[in-house]
Design a protein around this motif. Sequence first.
Motif, PDB file in Angstrom:
ATOM      1  N   GLY A 161      -3.872  18.818  24.864  1.00 12.54           N
ATOM      2  CA  GLY A 161      -3.958  17.496  25.476  1.00 12.54           C
ATOM      3  C   GLY A 161      -4.750  17.514  26.774  1.00 12.54           C
ATOM      4  O   GLY A 161      -4.906  18.544  27.428  1.00 12.54           O
ATOM      5  N   GLU A 216       2.612  16.458  17.833  1.00 11.77           N
ATOM      6  CA  GLU A 216       1.594  16.402  18.879  1.00 11.77           C
ATOM      7  C   GLU A 216       1.221  17.817  19.288  1.00 11.77           C
ATOM      8  O   GLU A 216       2.082  18.645  19.548  1.00 11.77           O
ATOM      9  CB  GLU A 216       2.120  15.648  20.097  1.00 11.77           C
ATOM     10  N   ASN A 231       0.285  19.185  22.059  1.00 10.03           N
ATOM     11  CA  ASN A 231       0.194  18.955  23.495  1.00 10.03           C
ATOM     12  C   ASN A 231      -0.559  20.047  24.241  1.00 10.03           C
ATOM     13  O   ASN A 231      -1.106  19.808  25.308  1.00 10.03           O
ATOM     14  CB  ASN A 231       1.585  18.778  24.095  1.00 10.03           C
ATOM     15  N   GLN A 281      -1.435   9.275  24.274  1.00 11.80           N
ATOM     16  CA  GLN A 281      -0.043   9.596  24.549  1.00 11.80           C
ATOM     17  C   GLN A 281       0.509   8.452  25.374  1.00 11.80           C
ATOM     18  O   GLN A 281       0.094   8.250  26.503  1.00 11.80           O
ATOM     19  CB  GLN A 281       0.056  10.929  25.302  1.00 11.80           C
TER      20      GLN A 281
END
Length: 135
Positions: free
Chosen positions: A106, A101, A103, A73
């Motif tokens: 993440g 994405e 996220n 990212q």
Amino acid sequence: MVLLLLCGAVAVTESAIPAKIIFWIMAAGLTLSAGRSLTLGVTAREDGILVRELLRTTLIPWAEVETIELEDQSTGLAGLLDAEAPTVTVRMPDGNMNEIELNVLGTYRFLAFLSPGRRAVDGLKAAHDQWRAGE
């Protein structure tokens, strides 16, 4: 949780009606957010990838999925702190490619050993391959 309790306590003890209303609204919003946070995640289903985020739920059909990769990212603070998240590249109906994405999966690279994203990429790729084989 502490903020929720604080907002609730202020809403109960505050005498000014506008402040009381504001703190009740904040407490309600925090309660809803706390409940929704329990459902966050990514699930591989027969019809695609179900992504549950705080404010929305998205289904990415397997037929639109081109690639699933773990990517850096690079924007904002996440890039400075060396963050990574799974990214699904999808083919839109008009033929253009779009990256989504994930996220919610993440993490920062220094916590990679805890990364749900690394495990998820392998699982999502396997589910996508299985879908393609049964197409």
